[in-house]
Design an enzyme around this catalytic site. Structure first.
Site, PDB file in Angstrom:
ATOM      1  N   LYS A 127      47.724  35.518  54.718  1.00  0.00           N
ATOM      2  CA  LYS A 127      46.405  34.942  54.998  1.00  0.00           C
ATOM      3  C   LYS A 127      45.912  33.939  53.952  1.00  0.00           C
ATOM      4  O   LYS A 127      44.714  33.710  53.800  1.00  0.00           O
ATOM      5  CB  LYS A 127      45.329  36.042  55.200  1.00  0.00           C
ATOM      6  CG  LYS A 127      45.700  37.210  56.047  1.00  0.00           C
ATOM      7  CD  LYS A 127      46.549  36.897  57.238  1.00  0.00           C
ATOM      8  CE  LYS A 127      45.842  36.272  58.394  1.00  0.00           C
ATOM      9  NZ  LYS A 127      46.786  36.095  59.536  1.00  0.00           N
TER      10      LYS A 127
ATOM     11  N   HIS B 185      56.780  36.282  52.239  1.00  0.00           N
ATOM     12  CA  HIS B 185      55.635  36.977  51.627  1.00  0.00           C
ATOM     13  C   HIS B 185      56.140  37.939  50.546  1.00  0.00           C
ATOM     14  O   HIS B 185      55.350  38.695  49.994  1.00  0.00           O
ATOM     15  CB  HIS B 185      54.891  37.820  52.672  1.00  0.00           C
ATOM     16  CG  HIS B 185      54.086  37.048  53.685  1.00  0.00           C
ATOM     17  ND1 HIS B 185      53.354  35.934  53.393  1.00  0.00           N
ATOM     18  CD2 HIS B 185      53.870  37.285  55.009  1.00  0.00           C
ATOM     19  CE1 HIS B 185      52.737  35.506  54.490  1.00  0.00           C
ATOM     20  NE2 HIS B 185      53.037  36.299  55.485  1.00  0.00           N
TER      21      HIS B 185
ATOM     22  N   SER C 134      40.092  37.683  56.033  1.00  0.00           N
ATOM     23  CA  SER C 134      41.027  37.189  57.046  1.00  0.00           C
ATOM     24  C   SER C 134      42.049  38.279  57.408  1.00  0.00           C
ATOM     25  O   SER C 134      42.367  38.493  58.586  1.00  0.00           O
ATOM     26  CB  SER C 134      41.740  35.935  56.497  1.00  0.00           C
ATOM     27  OG  SER C 134      42.678  35.448  57.405  1.00  0.00           O
TER      28      SER C 134
HETATM   29  S1  PPS Z   1      49.863  34.701  57.857  1.00  0.00           S
HETATM   30  O1  PPS Z   1      49.621  35.756  58.883  1.00  0.00           O
HETATM   31  O2  PPS Z   1      50.085  35.264  56.522  1.00  0.00           O
HETATM   32  O3  PPS Z   1      50.931  33.775  58.244  1.00  0.00           O
HETATM   33  O4  PPS Z   1      48.474  33.909  57.800  1.00  0.00           O
HETATM   34  P1  PPS Z   1      48.213  32.528  57.039  1.00  0.00           P
HETATM   35  O5  PPS Z   1      48.738  31.427  57.858  1.00  0.00           O
HETATM   36  O6  PPS Z   1      48.641  32.626  55.634  1.00  0.00           O
HETATM   37  O7  PPS Z   1      46.630  32.466  57.024  1.00  0.00           O
HETATM   38  C1  PPS Z   1      45.856  32.391  58.193  1.00  0.00           C
HETATM   39  C2  PPS Z   1      44.515  31.811  57.765  1.00  0.00           C
HETATM   40  O8  PPS Z   1      44.663  30.398  57.531  1.00  0.00           O
HETATM   41  C3  PPS Z   1      43.743  29.702  58.367  1.00  0.00           C
HETATM   42  N1  PPS Z   1      44.279  28.381  58.727  1.00  0.00           N
HETATM   43  C4  PPS Z   1      43.632  27.230  58.466  1.00  0.00           C
HETATM   44  N2  PPS Z   1      42.458  26.998  57.839  1.00  0.00           N
HETATM   45  C5  PPS Z   1      42.048  25.697  57.767  1.00  0.00           C
HETATM   46  N3  PPS Z   1      42.725  24.653  58.285  1.00  0.00           N
HETATM   47  C6  PPS Z   1      43.921  24.854  58.918  1.00  0.00           C
HETATM   48  N4  PPS Z   1      44.561  23.818  59.437  1.00  0.00           N
HETATM   49  C7  PPS Z   1      44.414  26.192  59.023  1.00  0.00           C
HETATM   50  N5  PPS Z   1      45.515  26.760  59.575  1.00  0.00           N
HETATM   51  C8  PPS Z   1      45.420  28.102  59.385  1.00  0.00           C
HETATM   52  C9  PPS Z   1      43.572  30.642  59.567  1.00  0.00           C
HETATM   53  O9  PPS Z   1      42.449  30.301  60.327  1.00  0.00           O
HETATM   54  C10 PPS Z   1      43.439  31.979  58.823  1.00  0.00           C
HETATM   55  O10 PPS Z   1      42.218  32.080  58.099  1.00  0.00           O
HETATM   56  P2  PPS Z   1      40.871  32.753  58.685  1.00  0.00           P
HETATM   57  O11 PPS Z   1      39.949  32.838  57.497  1.00  0.00           O
HETATM   58  O12 PPS Z   1      41.236  34.093  59.215  1.00  0.00           O
HETATM   59  O13 PPS Z   1      40.367  31.798  59.718  1.00  0.00           O
END
Ligand code: PPS
Length: 288
Positions: free
Chosen positions: A45, A100, A130
């Site tokens: 996340k 991870h 998240s």
């Molecule tokens: S995972 O499951 O570990 O692969 O998740 P990860 O991709 O690391 O994190 C998911 C969060 O990243 C946000 N996200 C973004 N935020 C802003 N801009 C872009 N383009 C973007 N892409 C992914 C996603 O919404 C999750 O955060 P939260 O706070 O839950 O919205």
């Protein structure tokens, strides 16, 4: 879809048995990187999917073809997951790989191969929020219980994937020994085009201004939210219950302020200070 209730223990960390087996983890820890490989290392996340998309687009010089036709888990597969061997390209490069896993498992192999590592970190207060919401939709993760319960588990490092503190200190503690680029979710948020430019230069793939603009547009939250190749809507409901929320949830900096009570915030501040006091790492987020 089997092993949904199974937990694998590896390197002192609990991992979902769905997609992680003793065999897949053994394979990951013995994996021989190439010096052209690029490894995205993150605590869950923290911006993993965002970085998978940015790197895909940097390597294609802004051409959205593969980002809109191939799912992110096939373009930048997770090293530790069971399907990794089946999708990793044998030839070509640079290959994008995601993990991870904690640093101590992979650092020796990475040092030997001189592979590139990009570590994305995010304010742990936003990570826990998240992660909590993700637990509600991801059927392969335990029921998170209340936010209060989940926060306590996160702070004592007993959530799946282990301690956020150990993860970041482990990886960033290797900055001098690995070819490691460190960037935060907050920096991506603040200035995506400058971040893309910096990453591309580090990769040795300098971009033209119009290519950077195309990547910035494609990697915006609104655009990625609609892209079925990254928004996880392709995953069946038995694995991710889409009625419980969206993977691309809010994409905000500071959403924790809408979730933490003043007491929870005090506890978090205290533990953050204790855990990070031995670290000289620089962060790009506001803790209050
Ligand atoms: S995972 O499951 O570990 O692969 O998740 P990860 O991709 O690391 O994190 C998911 C969060 O990243 C946000 N996200 C973004 N935020 C802003 N801009 C872009 N383009 C973007 N892409 C992914 C996603 O919404 C999750 O955060 P939260 O706070 O839950 O919205």
């Amino acid at each position: 879809m089997d092993r949904m209730q199974v937990t694998e223990a590896f390197a002192g960390v609990a991992l979902p048995g769905h997609m992680h087996t003793a065999e897949s983890l053994r394979f990951a820890s013995g994996f021989q990187f190439r010096d052209t490989d690029v490894l995205i290392a993150t605590y869950p996340k923290s911006g993993t999917t965002w970085m998978q998309e940015i790197l895909t687009l940097i390597l294609s010089k802004g051409d959205p073809e593969s980002a809109t036709t191939i799912p992110n888990w096939a373009r930048a597969p997770w090293l530790e997951q069971t399907y990794f061997r089946d999708v990793l390209p044998e030839t070509g490069g640079p290959r994008l790989i995601t993990t991870h896993l904690p640093c101590q498992v992979l650092a020796p192999a990475l040092r030997q191969a001189k592979a590139k590592v990009i570590y994305v970190a995010r304010n742990p207060k936003d990570v826990v929020v998240s992660f909590y919401h993700f637990h509600k939709m991801a059927k392969f993760l335990p029921d998170p219980g209340s936010f209060e319960d989940f926060l306590l588990h996160f702070l004592d490092g007993t959530v799946q994937y282990g301690s956020w503190f150990q993860h970041i200190k482990g990886w960033l503690g290797q900055q001098l020994d690995l070819d490691l680029f460190y960037i935060t979710y907050e920096e991506l948020h603040k200035d995506l085009s400058r971040s893309v430019e910096r990453i591309a230069d580090w990769l040795g793939f300098p971009l033209q201004p119009e290519e950077i603009r195309a990547i910035e547009q494609h990697c915006s939250f609104s655009s990625m939210r609609e892209n079925a190749m990254v928004n996880y809507t392709l995953i069946p409901c038995e694995i991710m219950d889409h009625s419980q929320g969206r993977f691309m949830r809010k994409g905000m900096v500071g959403d924790w302020k809408d979730h933490f009570s003043p007491l929870q915030n005090m506890l978090f501040q205290k533990i953050y200070k204790e855990e990070m006091q031995d670290s000289s790492l620089r962060f790009h987020w506001a803790m209050d």
